[in-house]
Scaffold this motif. Structure first.
Motif, PDB file in Angstrom:
ATOM      1  N   TYR A 320       0.819  -1.215   0.000  1.00  0.00           N
ATOM      2  CA  TYR A 320       0.000   0.000   0.000  1.00  0.00           C
ATOM      3  C   TYR A 320       0.852   1.263   0.000  1.00  0.00           C
ATOM      4  O   TYR A 320       0.375   2.328  -0.393  1.00  0.00           O
ATOM      5  N   GLY A 321       2.121   1.143   0.430  1.00  0.00           N
ATOM      6  CA  GLY A 321       2.997   2.309   0.426  1.00  0.00           C
ATOM      7  C   GLY A 321       2.693   3.264   1.566  1.00  0.00           C
ATOM      8  O   GLY A 321       1.722   3.117   2.303  1.00  0.00           O
ATOM      9  N   GLN A 322       3.568   4.260   1.704  1.00  0.00           N
ATOM     10  CA  GLN A 322       3.404   5.262   2.743  1.00  0.00           C
ATOM     11  C   GLN A 322       2.564   6.424   2.226  1.00  0.00           C
ATOM     12  O   GLN A 322       2.504   6.678   1.031  1.00  0.00           O
ATOM     13  N   PRO A 323       1.906   7.173   3.123  1.00  0.00           N
ATOM     14  CA  PRO A 323       1.172   8.370   2.679  1.00  0.00           C
ATOM     15  C   PRO A 323       2.100   9.342   1.955  1.00  0.00           C
ATOM     16  O   PRO A 323       3.271   9.485   2.306  1.00  0.00           O
ATOM     17  N   VAL A 324       1.569   9.995   0.940  1.00  0.00           N
ATOM     18  CA  VAL A 324       2.389  10.854   0.079  1.00  0.00           C
ATOM     19  C   VAL A 324       2.761  12.137   0.816  1.00  0.00           C
ATOM     20  O   VAL A 324       1.891  12.839   1.340  1.00  0.00           O
ATOM     21  N   GLU A 325       4.045  12.423   0.853  1.00  0.00           N
ATOM     22  CA  GLU A 325       4.528  13.677   1.423  1.00  0.00           C
ATOM     23  C   GLU A 325       5.118  14.569   0.334  1.00  0.00           C
ATOM     24  O   GLU A 325       4.740  15.723   0.187  1.00  0.00           O
ATOM     25  N   ASP A 326       6.065  14.023  -0.431  1.00  0.00           N
ATOM     26  CA  ASP A 326       6.683  14.776  -1.530  1.00  0.00           C
ATOM     27  C   ASP A 326       6.032  14.326  -2.840  1.00  0.00           C
ATOM     28  O   ASP A 326       6.351  13.269  -3.378  1.00  0.00           O
ATOM     29  N   HIS A 327       5.090  15.129  -3.346  1.00  0.00           N
ATOM     30  CA  HIS A 327       4.343  14.740  -4.538  1.00  0.00           C
ATOM     31  C   HIS A 327       5.240  14.607  -5.758  1.00  0.00           C
ATOM     32  O   HIS A 327       5.088  13.671  -6.553  1.00  0.00           O
ATOM     33  N   SER A 328       6.187  15.526  -5.915  1.00  0.00           N
ATOM     34  CA  SER A 328       7.061  15.498  -7.100  1.00  0.00           C
ATOM     35  C   SER A 328       7.886  14.225  -7.134  1.00  0.00           C
ATOM     36  O   SER A 328       7.947  13.522  -8.154  1.00  0.00           O
ATOM     37  N   ALA A 329       8.518  13.910  -6.011  1.00  0.00           N
ATOM     38  CA  ALA A 329       9.371  12.720  -5.959  1.00  0.00           C
ATOM     39  C   ALA A 329       8.539  11.449  -6.153  1.00  0.00           C
ATOM     40  O   ALA A 329       8.960  10.517  -6.853  1.00  0.00           O
ATOM     41  N   THR A 330       7.347  11.416  -5.545  1.00  0.00           N
ATOM     42  CA  THR A 330       6.496  10.226  -5.676  1.00  0.00           C
ATOM     43  C   THR A 330       6.074  10.005  -7.116  1.00  0.00           C
ATOM     44  O   THR A 330       6.124   8.877  -7.632  1.00  0.00           O
ATOM     45  N   LEU A 331       5.671  11.099  -7.790  1.00  0.00           N
ATOM     46  CA  LEU A 331       5.245  10.970  -9.189  1.00  0.00           C
ATOM     47  C   LEU A 331       6.391  10.492 -10.071  1.00  0.00           C
ATOM     48  O   LEU A 331       6.230   9.572 -10.884  1.00  0.00           O
ATOM     49  N   LEU A 332       7.572  11.092  -9.900  1.00  0.00           N
ATOM     50  CA  LEU A 332       8.730  10.677 -10.705  1.00  0.00           C
ATOM     51  C   LEU A 332       9.080   9.219 -10.449  1.00  0.00           C
ATOM     52  O   LEU A 332       9.416   8.469 -11.369  1.00  0.00           O
ATOM     53  N   GLN A 333       8.998   8.817  -9.189  1.00  0.00           N
ATOM     54  CA  GLN A 333       9.337   7.431  -8.838  1.00  0.00           C
ATOM     55  C   GLN A 333       8.377   6.442  -9.498  1.00  0.00           C
ATOM     56  O   GLN A 333       8.800   5.435 -10.077  1.00  0.00           O
ATOM     57  N   ILE A 334       7.074   6.751  -9.437  1.00  0.00           N
ATOM     58  CA  ILE A 334       6.078   5.837 -10.010  1.00  0.00           C
ATOM     59  C   ILE A 334       6.213   5.779 -11.525  1.00  0.00           C
ATOM     60  O   ILE A 334       6.180   4.699 -12.133  1.00  0.00           O
ATOM     61  N   VAL A 335       6.389   6.953 -12.160  1.00  0.00           N
ATOM     62  CA  VAL A 335       6.513   7.002 -13.619  1.00  0.00           C
ATOM     63  C   VAL A 335       7.760   6.251 -14.072  1.00  0.00           C
ATOM     64  O   VAL A 335       7.726   5.464 -15.033  1.00  0.00           O
TER      65      VAL A 335
END
Length: 660
Positions: A320-335
């Motif tokens: 399930y992952g951790q709650p999103v804190e850094d949106h930019s880093a999370t998006l780049l990581q997923i993409v």
């Protein structure tokens, strides 16, 4: 070993906080028919009046009763500032509330039962959790269940018997529970519903203990000696007889201490040989001993179960992952991860490899070499060409002058017509690869990139971007494949290195024709005997066809002349030879073209395309909105994992020496 029962009680409290029964804990379940004396047996174990009493069905919800032995009040006051009462009770649904008056405990049980089950005899499977602390009790955990009833009364449903039995079975089916069956002495043991239910789930009797209640109510001149000795129905864990308080004793508020003295006196008078192995005190000691040994036997498996569940829930929480804190880093990581998984699926290096069907690069390879390759191999070089077509093409190429030699123009005309047939399967090959690249998107979403399931909008956006990229490359690839076939049609290279035997083909045909004329041999390519072969295609036209003017120039009954036969044979040999060269070239170049213009292009530009279209400040918040289900499931899994970790710590406190 006395610490085992409090340990199980602590585990029970831990799992109650998350409202789940993922681990089946050892406990004693009390089963019996309605008014068989179950509640009286429990009160004798506690030594206090605290359960609702009366006629008919009184226990209408399961009561989980935890008995905790504590030091006497005087000793506790010396060592700690605890509860200033000799005995007290607490309910799980009444947080931080202590009941020192056992009449209040009874009223709270009745009130909580009515809150959940109604006040007119209805039943509910939701348990009430009561913990009693007293220096007079032994450490025990018991579950008092509604009595087995037959006829519905009050608000009870028509299937009350089935409901009660289903509730009882849900508790006693737990292989880690001991079954305490209560059957009155003044009824036939062979008709005991409690024993019947216990036998259904405990066929070998390893978990069943029988209590024969109301020994003092048997008919005059009879006794329960044969039953207590196990000669009527043997019970492996033993049979214990008890004398319950009568309704008169309850009405006159006769104390339980007096009742136990009278019970011992009655047993000494009527069953002197069994008096030491009967009675409420002996029952309490037996239950405590049996429960401790049962917990000891169940503990290794329980520890393994808790450890295994902890690993499973930890893996689910990681998914399930951790709650999103850094949106930019999370998006780049997923993409980036999606693009990497997509490319790895094509290359065959993905972590999740399917075993049920071909996927990704393996399927593309199958399309190239099996589907496309076999389709090309199945195309007949001379398919759709009759001798009439060939002879007509030759005559059209010579114009008004009779030809001495086979004109090359006729060969080019006919071979182009055959090469054109290679275009359709080539286009179909591109389409199949495009479909597989689309399927890889879903494969990566389902198996490889679990984070995408957390963010539905991001998932939809990624699918849209990749689909758009594939859609953009499809016409470019189709055009290039079309050009490949057009290139082959643009120039018929009769000087091709593999076409050097064209002259030998012509010479061979001339030689065979001469042999046929001299020796009367038949041509090896003729399919039927010469006398039965009509002038191929030179008969009358079939209905619906346009009339060829050449039909009038050649009589229908005339056989092909030797020269006509030879010319057709030469053209057929040349077309077949050149078609095979082109087919080999197309079979090799189309997969390379598809790989370069479609597959490899998508692999190289997928990540940059995703980042370019999705990594925008205006879209970050919107794309990374979690689905409500994911957030809720993460919270539930985190709570369960915390409970399992606490349970693991509690079990780990038990040393091997405590088990013996």
């Amino acid at each position: 070993m006395e610490t085992l029962i409090p340990t199980i009680n602590r585990l029970q409290e831990v799992f109650l906080t998350v409202g789940a029964e993922v681990v089946q804990l050892p406990q004693i379940v009390v089963v019996g028919s309605q008014s068989s004396g179950k509640s009286s047996v429990l009160e004798s174990l506690v030594g206090r009046d605290f359960l609702p009493r009366g006629s008919g069905i009184v226990t209408r919800r399961p009561l989980v009763l935890q008995l905790v032995n504590v030091a006497p009040l005087q000793e506790r006051l010396k060592n700690e500032n605890g509860v200033k009462a000799e005995e007290w009770g607490t309910f799980l649904h009444c947080k931080n509330q202590i009941f020192t008056d056992f009449q209040e405990i009874r009223h709270e049980i009745e009130a909580e039962t009515d809150r959940n089950s109604g006040d007119n005899k209805g039943i509910s499977p939701e348990p009430i959790y009561l913990k009693i602390f007293s220096p007079k009790v032994l450490n025990l955990t018991l579950v008092d269940l509604p009595g087995i009833t037959k006829v519905p009364v009050g608000d009870q449903p028509e299937d009350i018997e089935a409901q009660v039995q289903e509730m009882i079975l849900s508790f006693i089916s737990n292989p880690n529970c001991l079954i305490l069956t209560v059957s009155p002495a003044n009824s036939d043991l062979a008709t005991s519903d409690a024993l019947k239910l216990a036998r259904e789930v405990d066929t070998d009797g390893r978990r069943t203990l029988l209590v024969v209640s109301k020994l003092d109510l048997m008919d005059a001149g009879t006794d329960a000696l044969e039953v207590l000795l196990g000669r009527v129905i043997p019970v492996r864990l033993g049979i214990i007889g008890v004398v319950n308080r009568s309704q008169h004793d309850i009405n006159t508020q006769k104390s339980l201490e007096d009742s136990m003295r009278d019970e011992q006196a009655y047993l000494q008078r009527h069953y002197p040989s069994l008096a030491s192995r009967s009675g409420s005190r002996y029952l309490a000691k037996t239950l405590s001993r049996l429960l401790m040994h049962h917990i000891r036997d169940c503990l290794p498996e329980l520890k393994t179960r808790v450890t295994m569940l902890s690993a499973q829930y930890q893996a689910r929480l990681n998914g399930y992952g951790q709650p999103v804190e850094d949106h930019s880093a999370t998006l780049l990581q997923i993409v980036t991860k999606f693009a990497s998984d997509y490319c790895n699926t094509i290359e065959g290096t993905a972590r999740y490899i399917q075993t049920s069907e071909l996927c990704g690069g393996a399927r593309i390879c199958y399309i190239f070499h099996e589907t496309f390759g076999r389709t090309l191999q199945s195309i007949d070089p001379l398919g759709g060409l009759t001798e009439l077509d060939i002879l007509t093409a030759i005559r059209n190429a010579t114009g008004p002058r009779p030809a001495l030699f086979v004109p090359e123009v006729s060969f080019e005309l006919l071979v182009k017509r055959q090469i054109k047939r290679l275009e359709e399967p080539s286009m179909r090959c591109v389409e199949l690869v495009h479909e597989e690249l689309q399927r890889i998107i879903q494969h990566c979403s389902s198996y490889s990139t679990q984070e995408l399931l957390r963010f539905p909008k991001l998932h939809d956006s990624i699918v849209e971007v990749v689909t758009g990229l594939l859609r953009k490359r499809l016409p470019i690839t189709n055009e290039m494949v079309h050009h490949l076939v057009s290139i082959e049609l643009a120039y018929i290279n009769t000087k091709h290195p593999d076409f050097t035997d064209a002259a030998q083909v012509s010479a061979s045909v001339n030689s065979q024709q001469a042999e046929a004329l001299d020796g009367g041999k038949r041509w090896k390519n003729e399919k039927v005997a010469e006398e039965r072969v009509p002038a191929a295609g030179f008969g009358s036209p079939s209905k619906g066809q346009s009339i060829n003017l050449l039909d009038t120039a050649v009589p229908a009954s005339r056989k092909l002349s030797a020269k006509e036969q030879r010319d057709c044979e030469i053209i057929q040999r040349l077309i077949k030879c050149y078609f095979l060269i082109v087919r080999k070239s197309i079979q090799d170049s189309v997969p390379k073209t598809v790989m370069h213009f479609l597959v490899n292009f998508v692999k190289e530009h997928l990540q940059s395309e995703l980042v370019g279209q999705l990594y925008k400040q205006t879209l970050l918040q919107e794309l990374l909105i979690e689905s409500e289900d994911t957030a809720q499931q993460r919270t539930e899994v985190a709570q369960m994992l915390e409970a399992l970790q606490k349970a693991n710590n509690i079990i780990s406190e038990i040393r091997e020496t405590h088990l013996w």
